[in-house]
Write a protein that holds these residues in place. Structure first.
Motif, PDB file in Angstrom:
ATOM      1  N   ARG A 505      45.174  37.913  51.658  1.00  0.00           N
ATOM      2  CA  ARG A 505      44.137  37.302  52.194  1.00  0.00           C
ATOM      3  C   ARG A 505      43.303  38.353  53.169  1.00  0.00           C
ATOM      4  N   THR A 506      44.033  38.821  53.820  1.00  0.00           N
ATOM      5  CA  THR A 506      43.565  40.193  54.521  1.00  0.00           C
ATOM      6  C   THR A 506      42.732  40.966  53.793  1.00  0.00           C
ATOM      7  N   GLU A 507      43.311  41.502  52.647  1.00  0.00           N
ATOM      8  CA  GLU A 507      42.468  42.457  51.852  1.00  0.00           C
ATOM      9  C   GLU A 507      40.956  41.517  51.519  1.00  0.00           C
ATOM     10  N   ALA A 508      41.321  40.547  50.917  1.00  0.00           N
ATOM     11  CA  ALA A 508      40.008  39.741  50.634  1.00  0.00           C
ATOM     12  C   ALA A 508      38.964  39.640  51.789  1.00  0.00           C
ATOM     13  N   THR A 509      39.433  39.192  52.906  1.00  0.00           N
ATOM     14  CA  THR A 509      38.579  39.120  54.007  1.00  0.00           C
ATOM     15  C   THR A 509      37.767  40.376  54.330  1.00  0.00           C
ATOM     16  N   GLU A 510      38.702  41.498  54.331  1.00  0.00           N
ATOM     17  CA  GLU A 510      38.051  42.712  54.444  1.00  0.00           C
ATOM     18  C   GLU A 510      37.234  43.117  53.552  1.00  0.00           C
TER      19      GLU A 510
END
Length: 529
Positions: A505-510
């Motif tokens: 989720r962190t990667e997708a958000t970024e």
């Protein structure tokens, strides 16, 4: 056009179709802005009648028609293969305001109609002399009284040197009919000459200048049509202008208007050239072509009756009517809100700006880019930042825009460019770009400035969802779903796939945030309604 030469040209483009892209320098909005800058009152671009000579498969014409349903667009090309491809694209898009015709430019008559803008990009130098004459005839006969035509072509003196390369390549490839074989042998000739020419010789310097062209940076279709076409007939700019005059057409401007201002070459060059040429703009630019060793031009033409209205001395009143956009980078330093000098990168150029009002104006333009600001709006925004107003604020900003237009460091339009001024919670991308992506994933899409934009995988997956109905959180969920379906993959620095749900989720958000900002900056996002 003689039957044999017509067949030669048609067969060349049927065998190796020219990949058809948008060209910003030919966009009617840009042509209208340049014409306005130099004192004319051209037709409005959004509902114009536009004719493109040598339209290929419509890659330059169709995106404009998609953005402006009130306009009427006609394309003509000698290659049936390319026209058929364009017709398929039109059918898939459901466009009703475009028609593409398989026909020779020589067969066009006044019966085709009058057009506000005529575009002829990448054709004039690559056809025999009689077709070159037909191009100018059509520009004279089919151009509306207040219309603007743009014709691009290879020029001397720059092509004098390139002709050596072309003729050597043609010599080695002359016994091969297959385009791939011809190009392979031509590349071999270039590499042989490059390796064997004496270091420091004129030939070696010419080959060094063109080494990047043959190192894989350009597609085969470009090399075939640029270097190995049956016809490649460059000319001097002054010769082209004289040919246009015979058709009662006058030179208006270059699409890259910054090339017209001799001051950009420095005072030591400008002063003697201005004494030599006086008010003869054609002579002045021909001299500058010699000095720059210029190879290519986009020349704007108008009917001779309009020549008396052209003003090459920029008018502050005209500058004050335009809408401006500027990509601003002040480096690591923040823009200092004072009268000190500060280095900035403006439109890709390193310039030193001084004065509080000028720096604030650029800061505001940078924040709004790629959206435009009408000059009165820009003046008012600066005054709000200053929390005061001075009588000369408008004059200072007009002077700044004049300097940046002359340097080619600012974009300008007659009408506002409706790009998104900021990142919306429910982003909206150009419907035309979304439609084009659906037709040809990975092929690139056209932005608001009529430029081709290549998308990375996240941008490609996001663009169809940017219809103004999806929040950024929903877009993140969409990318996570795409990751689960193996449409993309997030990796750690060691190359291992990210698998932890929180890390994903962190990667997708970024990545979503970066993609949305990039799409907006590249002119793909518009205001949500």
């Amino acid at each position: 056009m003689a039957g044999s030469s017509k067949d030669i040209v048609e067969q060349a483009y049927d065998a190796t179709p020219y990949t058809s892209h948008p060209f910003k320098a030919t966009a009617p909005e840009h042509l209208a802005a340049v014409a306005t800058l130099f004192g004319l009152q051209p037709p409005r671009a959004e509902n114009a009648r536009v004719l493109e000579l040598g339209c290929a498969s419509g890659g330059n014409l169709i995106p404009h028609a998609q953005r402006h349903p009130g306009g009427h667009y006609v394309g003509v090309d000698l290659s049936k293969v390319q026209i058929d491809a364009g017709q398929q694209r039109l059918s898939a898009l459901g466009l009703q305001n475009v028609s593409l015709h398989h026909m020779s430019i020589g067969d066009i008559s006044p019966a085709l109609g009058q057009f506000d803008y005529i575009v002829c990009h990448g054709v004039y130098s690559w056809v025999p002399p009689q077709v070159q004459e037909h191009i100018l005839r059509v520009c004279a006969e089919n151009l509306a009284a207040d219309g603007v035509a743009v014709v691009s072509y290879n020029t001397y003196p720059g092509w004098k040197f390139k002709e050596v390369v072309r003729e050597a390549m043609l010599f080695r490839g002359k016994d091969h009919d297959n385009p791939s074989d011809k190009l392979a042998h031509a590349r071999g000739m270039f590499n042989f000459m490059h390796e064997m020419s004496s270091k420091g010789s004129v030939l070696n310097q010419v080959l060094e200048q063109h080494s990047a062209t043959f190192s894989g940076q350009f597609d085969d279709y470009y090399l075939l049509h640029e270097y190995l076409e049956p016809y490649n007939l460059p000319c001097y700019f002054s010769e082209f202008a004289a040919r246009a005059r015979r058709h009662k057409l006058s030179y208006l401007a270059d699409s890259e208007q910054q090339s017209m201002f001799v001051g950009n070459l420095g005072s030591q060059v400008a002063e003697p050239l201005l004494r030599e040429c006086g008010n003869d703009q054609v002579a002045l630019e021909q001299y500058m072509d010699f000095l720059r060793n210029r190879q290519f031009r986009h020349t704007l033409l108008v009917h001779a009756q309009q020549q008396g209205q052209i003003r090459y001395q920029l008018d502050p009143a005209v500058l004050a009517q335009l809408h401006y956009a500027c990509a601003v980078d002040s480096g690591t330093a923040a823009i200092a809100p004072d009268d000190s000098e500060q280095a900035m990168t403006l439109g890709g150029q390193q310039l030193v700006i001084r004065g509080q009002v000028s720096k604030l104006a650029l800061q505001i333009l940078g924040e709004r880019f790629p959206a435009t600001l009408h000059l009165p709006e820009l003046v008012e925004a600066v005054r709000q930042r200053l929390q005061q107003r001075h009588d000369n604020d408008s004059g200072v900003i007009v002077g700044l825009m004049e300097a940046l237009v002359i340097r080619g460091a600012v974009e300008y339009r007659v009408q506002a460019l409706e790009a998104a001024p900021s990142l919306d919670d429910k982003p909206l991308a150009l419907a035309s770009a979304r439609a084009d992506l659906a037709l040809a994933p990975g092929a690139g899409v056209t932005n608001l400035w009529h430029q081709r934009v290549t998308l990375n995988i996240v941008e490609q997956l996001l663009l169809p969802k940017l219809d103004g109905n999806h929040t950024q959180e929903q877009l993140i969920e969409h990318i996570l779903q795409q990751e689960q379906q193996h449409m993309l993959e997030f990796k750690h620095k060691d190359g291992q796939r990210v698998s932890d749900p929180r890390a994903l989720r962190t990667e997708a958000t970024e990545h979503v945030g970066n993609a949305l900002r990039t799409l907006r900056y590249n002119g793909m996002s518009i205001k949500s309604r």
